[in-house]
Design a protein around this motif. Sequence first.
Motif, mmCIF file in Angstrom:
data_model
loop_
_atom_site.group_PDB
_atom_site.id
_atom_site.type_symbol
_atom_site.label_atom_id
_atom_site.label_comp_id
_atom_site.label_asym_id
_atom_site.label_seq_id
_atom_site.Cartn_x
_atom_site.Cartn_y
_atom_site.Cartn_z
ATOM 1 N N TRP A 283 -37.395 95.429 85.027
ATOM 2 C CA TRP A 283 -35.956 95.635 85.166
ATOM 3 C C TRP A 283 -35.291 95.338 83.830
ATOM 4 N N THR B 235 -36.930 88.834 90.375
ATOM 5 C CA THR B 235 -37.712 89.974 90.845
ATOM 6 C C THR B 235 -38.520 89.547 92.057
ATOM 7 N N TRP C 176 -34.014 99.660 86.870
ATOM 8 C CA TRP C 176 -35.473 99.658 86.919
ATOM 9 C C TRP C 176 -36.017 100.832 86.105
ATOM 10 N N ASP D 264 -39.804 95.186 94.260
ATOM 11 C CA ASP D 264 -40.939 95.808 93.569
ATOM 12 C C ASP D 264 -40.970 97.302 93.857
#
Length: 135
Positions: free
Chosen positions: A131, A95, A124, A73
């Motif tokens: 993404w 993710t 990203w 993240d």
Amino acid sequence: YKKTAMTDRRLLNPDTLPASPTPEEFREWAVDVWGLISPDYRIQTNDYTTSHDIAIEYVLAAPTGSMTVYLRDGSLDGKEVYVHRSGAGGVDVETEGAEKIKLGTQLLGCVYIENEDDVIHFKWFQELDHWVMLG
């Protein structure tokens, strides 16, 4: 000469780089100061979460069973991750949080790397908040 403690950003404390740095110390300093590509490759055999502050990261996934590579993240905008499946074990890429992986028009929660020696490239995009799988 006394070497000071390492900091997260060597730019804030240039004394952390000794007068005659080792190649590893210089590499870390250059990555921090200039935001350079990390030249190291990460060989992983178990679940792995990508780093936050490396611009381009190569992950050689070599599990004996199965493993998951988690895309972190809040990564740097434009961060790129290459995941290379090496070996017979299965590799999923997910993710770390609620973000998704965009593939064409689909937003996916997980991508499975099907074949040994396949390499998948992810990038990203902060503005898109997900993404993108580039191939």
